[in-house]
Design a protein around this motif. Sequence first.
Motif, PDB file in Angstrom:
ATOM      1  N   GLY A  68       0.779  -1.224   0.000  1.00 34.37           N
ATOM      2  CA  GLY A  68       0.000   0.000   0.000  1.00 34.37           C
ATOM      3  C   GLY A  68       0.813   1.278   0.000  1.00 34.37           C
ATOM      4  O   GLY A  68       2.030   1.299   0.204  1.00 34.37           O
ATOM      5  N   ARG A  69       0.112   2.362  -0.218  1.00 39.92           N
ATOM      6  CA  ARG A  69       0.736   3.690  -0.229  1.00 39.92           C
ATOM      7  C   ARG A  69       1.084   4.105   1.189  1.00 39.92           C
ATOM      8  O   ARG A  69       0.230   4.115   2.070  1.00 39.92           O
ATOM      9  CB  ARG A  69      -0.223   4.715  -0.843  1.00 39.92           C
ATOM     10  N   GLN A  70       2.356   4.457   1.396  1.00 35.02           N
ATOM     11  CA  GLN A  70       2.831   4.781   2.735  1.00 35.02           C
ATOM     12  C   GLN A  70       3.747   6.002   2.698  1.00 35.02           C
ATOM     13  O   GLN A  70       4.963   5.881   2.899  1.00 35.02           O
ATOM     14  CB  GLN A  70       3.558   3.586   3.356  1.00 35.02           C
ATOM     15  N   SER A 123       2.695  -0.646  -2.957  1.00 34.51           N
ATOM     16  CA  SER A 123       3.716   0.005  -2.129  1.00 34.51           C
ATOM     17  C   SER A 123       4.224   1.243  -2.842  1.00 34.51           C
ATOM     18  O   SER A 123       4.710   1.163  -3.968  1.00 34.51           O
ATOM     19  CB  SER A 123       4.880  -0.958  -1.867  1.00 34.51           C
ATOM     20  N   SER A 124       4.134   2.381  -2.194  1.00 28.74           N
ATOM     21  CA  SER A 124       4.517   3.617  -2.875  1.00 28.74           C
ATOM     22  C   SER A 124       4.866   4.699  -1.868  1.00 28.74           C
ATOM     23  O   SER A 124       4.478   4.648  -0.701  1.00 28.74           O
ATOM     24  CB  SER A 124       3.387   4.106  -3.794  1.00 28.74           C
ATOM     25  N   GLN A 125       5.651   5.655  -2.360  1.00 23.90           N
ATOM     26  CA  GLN A 125       6.054   6.848  -1.621  1.00 23.90           C
ATOM     27  C   GLN A 125       6.872   6.499  -0.379  1.00 23.90           C
ATOM     28  O   GLN A 125       6.773   7.142   0.663  1.00 23.90           O
ATOM     29  CB  GLN A 125       4.826   7.690  -1.259  1.00 23.90           C
ATOM     30  N   GLU A 135       6.720   4.990  -7.321  1.00 24.11           N
ATOM     31  CA  GLU A 135       7.104   6.192  -6.584  1.00 24.11           C
ATOM     32  C   GLU A 135       7.863   5.871  -5.302  1.00 24.11           C
ATOM     33  O   GLU A 135       7.603   6.452  -4.246  1.00 24.11           O
ATOM     34  CB  GLU A 135       5.867   7.046  -6.255  1.00 24.11           C
ATOM     35  N   ASN A 136       8.801   4.956  -5.394  1.00 27.11           N
ATOM     36  CA  ASN A 136       9.661   4.654  -4.266  1.00 27.11           C
ATOM     37  C   ASN A 136      11.094   5.020  -4.609  1.00 27.11           C
ATOM     38  O   ASN A 136      11.475   5.074  -5.779  1.00 27.11           O
ATOM     39  CB  ASN A 136       9.564   3.171  -3.906  1.00 27.11           C
ATOM     40  N   ARG A 137      11.909   5.239  -3.575  1.00 26.02           N
ATOM     41  CA  ARG A 137      13.311   5.586  -3.776  1.00 26.02           C
ATOM     42  C   ARG A 137      14.191   4.572  -3.065  1.00 26.02           C
ATOM     43  O   ARG A 137      14.026   4.328  -1.864  1.00 26.02           O
ATOM     44  CB  ARG A 137      13.590   6.988  -3.242  1.00 26.02           C
ATOM     45  N   LEU A 138      15.114   3.990  -3.800  1.00 25.21           N
ATOM     46  CA  LEU A 138      16.115   3.075  -3.252  1.00 25.21           C
ATOM     47  C   LEU A 138      17.467   3.768  -3.346  1.00 25.21           C
ATOM     48  O   LEU A 138      17.961   4.030  -4.452  1.00 25.21           O
ATOM     49  CB  LEU A 138      16.143   1.773  -4.038  1.00 25.21           C
ATOM     50  N   ILE A 139      18.061   4.056  -2.199  1.00 25.39           N
ATOM     51  CA  ILE A 139      19.280   4.854  -2.167  1.00 25.39           C
ATOM     52  C   ILE A 139      20.317   4.175  -1.264  1.00 25.39           C
ATOM     53  O   ILE A 139      20.029   3.820  -0.122  1.00 25.39           O
ATOM     54  CB  ILE A 139      18.990   6.288  -1.653  1.00 25.39           C
ATOM     55  N   PHE A 179      10.382   5.766 -10.249  1.00 22.70           N
ATOM     56  CA  PHE A 179      10.891   4.780  -9.288  1.00 22.70           C
ATOM     57  C   PHE A 179      12.404   4.926  -9.361  1.00 22.70           C
ATOM     58  O   PHE A 179      13.005   4.686 -10.400  1.00 22.70           O
ATOM     59  CB  PHE A 179      10.455   3.380  -9.718  1.00 22.70           C
ATOM     60  N   GLU A 180      13.031   5.336  -8.269  1.00 21.22           N
ATOM     61  CA  GLU A 180      14.429   5.749  -8.312  1.00 21.22           C
ATOM     62  C   GLU A 180      15.330   4.717  -7.658  1.00 21.22           C
ATOM     63  O   GLU A 180      15.059   4.254  -6.549  1.00 21.22           O
ATOM     64  CB  GLU A 180      14.606   7.091  -7.595  1.00 21.22           C
TER      65      GLU A 180
END
Length: 877
Positions: free
Chosen positions: A471-473, A502-504, A527-531, A554-555
């Motif tokens: 889900g969006r979180q 799963s997002s944000q 819309e998720n970021r993996l850094i 999606f980064e």
Amino acid sequence: MPSARLSCLIFLMLAALSSAADPTLYVAPDGRDDRSGRSPAEAVATPARALELARALRAAEPDRATPLVIAIAEGLYELPAPLELSPADSGTAAAPLVIEAAPGGRPVLSGGRRLVSWNVLSNGWWQLDVRPLRPFAQLYVNGQRRFRPALPRGGYFHLAAQAPEGQLSTAIPFRQDQVRPEWIGPGVEVLLFHVPFNWSASRLPVVGVEAEGHWLTTTGRMWTSAAPGSRYRLDNVQAALGEPGDWFYDPQTSALTYVPLVGESPATTVAVVPQLPVLLKLRGDPAGRPVEHVVIRGLTFAHSSWTLPADGYSFCQAEAICDAALQLSDAREVVIERCDFRHLGGYAIEAGDGCADVVIRDCDMTDLGAGGVKLGTIRPERPANRCVVRNCRIEGGGRVHPAAVGVFIGHSASNIVEHNEISDFYYTGISLGWTWSTNANPAHHNRIAMNHIFQIGQGVLSDMGGIYTLGRQPGTVLVGNRIHDVSRDRYGGWGIYLDEGSSQMLVESNLAYRTQDAPFHTHAARENRLIANVFALGTNAAMQFSNKPRLGPFELRRNVWLALVPRLVERDHEPKDDVLFERNLYWCAAGAVEFPGGLDLARWRAREPDAEVNDPGFCNPVADDYSFAPNSPAAARIGPEPPWRRAGLLQPRPRPALPPVPRAFPPAHVSPPPPLSLREGFERLTVGQPWFGMIASSASPRESALITEETAAAGRRSLEFRDGPSTAPGREYDPHLHLMVQGYSNGVVQAGMDLRWDNGAMPMFELRDALPRYREGPYVLIHRDGTVESGGSNLFTVAAGEWVRYDVFVPVGSRRTGTYRLEVRRSGAGAPQVYDALPIADSFQAVHWFGIIAHGTNECRFFVDNVTLCIEPPGER
């Protein structure tokens, strides 16, 4: 008036100091409940009586300015009923209610009863009449869980056909000679692992066996179906009693029989049966006052029970509806610290509906029937918020309910789960969220940080992650977690798994390695970021993208991908072009890195100009040493001190002095399924329902494949396909059903069905080889005009409304010929019409996929009945 957050901080500071206060009330095993409890000499005997006295004191001193402390001395306290705290027991920020162990003690609040006076039978077994105890399904002997006898020993049976969902009584189809009628007696249960939804299991009472038809009859509903080949076992089988450590409780005679281990003696053995599903409840008034300002410190909670309801138990995911030994609802500003939870039938702690500012810290939870901690529930109306789980050790879970998780966060926001050690589960470590979409929901701004999660899955279930999200979180952060050793049954042993919607979220500076599938997987997420993460040593791939919509960026920036195989991404699970790659580091010691799309580095740099292929410079990753060697290229992306170096408990501490937690479920591979034998005539399925167990796909609500009684080749029911104009480009093959199969690699495969074509329909059934990618095999296709095609040739025509039987026979493995045979039986005909030596591609080696497809693009329908799929082993025929 201080803010709520400041009030909480003041409360926590006072709670930390409260143990220095003189106890107000004393509890001791040698106390008496007719005493005052105001001194050690006047100690009461039970915690329940102390709570009554504390409630009276609170009422008499409403302006109390010091903590009200109940000190419980060392000893065992067998609770006759759950302890309950209501709003009347609430403390204040200045004067919390503190329930704690007396100095130097470790009192045990037990929901069980100790057993004494065993009778030794002539065969050396022990027996005891346990009336008037309630029925029970767990037994603990000398501090260790013992299991009921199960069949087959050390493995599993497999369904012979589909077991449908939605029935008040479910029929479980077994293979010939698997189950004997004499096994079925009082209390027998079937534990069924669902395929294809192999992240859950159902447990149902067995009430009978139809030996001639090979059906187990059970009561209760399953949340979903179970396809042919699904694993199951029978628990609590009296006929199987005999291995040391086995026990059997007969609910009809109240006799408990135990087979002792070598060296055990009735005189010295401590045996406990649990009686209470919940040991302590903090329950506020949802329409009024909460329970608040309570501290629970230094206690051991043990021996909670779980027994199978009469209508069975089945739940879709994470065993999120299981009771907890310590259950909170509408409770606020509560601290649970330095407590042990052991030998439980369900979860350890639940902070459920309406809870807020609950802190769980420095606790040990082990030997759990389900999982560790639940924050929030699956109901969105009254979420639990601002809770903390810190520095806890949660291990040995899923011993009754294999799909339980270490920490479950449902509809719940602004929680912190950090510096915990979570291990030895059969499913996921931390599960976060309870919405399968990108719609707004109550789960957001959660922080999952510096947890050490390992030994997850262990080959029992599928579709799991060390950390799993839904889900969006917005505002949720996964940071500094160390995850490793995730293994599964059929598929899906991932490290970090961003599932449906799963997002944000921000996924930063985590270390995930030695996973059976990719250390990182995202499914229908955006819309998720993996850094600055390290994803290493995934057996099958380094990363996996599945069913990703083009709905936002999606980064992936500055991550390190250490691959075991050159191919970074599993084929058919590659990232779409809206996934942004920037400054990632890639390495594979086994060969040149193969980028998504089969690209080499030069061509990949058109998408990621600053991509680098280089040894990341870890000291010894094979030995779990991910520290940086001098001049490590990884350090330039991750930073010299990644937070995952501090993952796990804040300080080492010894485990409670307990025997090891025994394994409850063997990995699936110890009982590989025999080749599937599918025979489905739809007579036991319900009109209007799908063919559960098959994986279904449709492109619009107007397309379906449902059970009908309109027509049938035999019996009363068949499966009706309704097709229509496709609303999704490239989805003309919908609706379709398919099934992945195992064990079809050497012999002669037979697949067939009765099929009734109607004007304009384009039905097709097909076999495919699916490893490593799909290769088409034998098929039957009926064109819109009734022409039947197979093997690349048009063979004959059929009339609308005519039932025709089609069977294909294809040799595979050592029997492979590069051809197959089609046999056709038409209504009223005698011998079948045979079309032999139909060609298939040279690359077709085995059968892994069976599907029924509606290729029409107009409003049309067709019917299938009596579907079969089986394999004859080499040497037959």
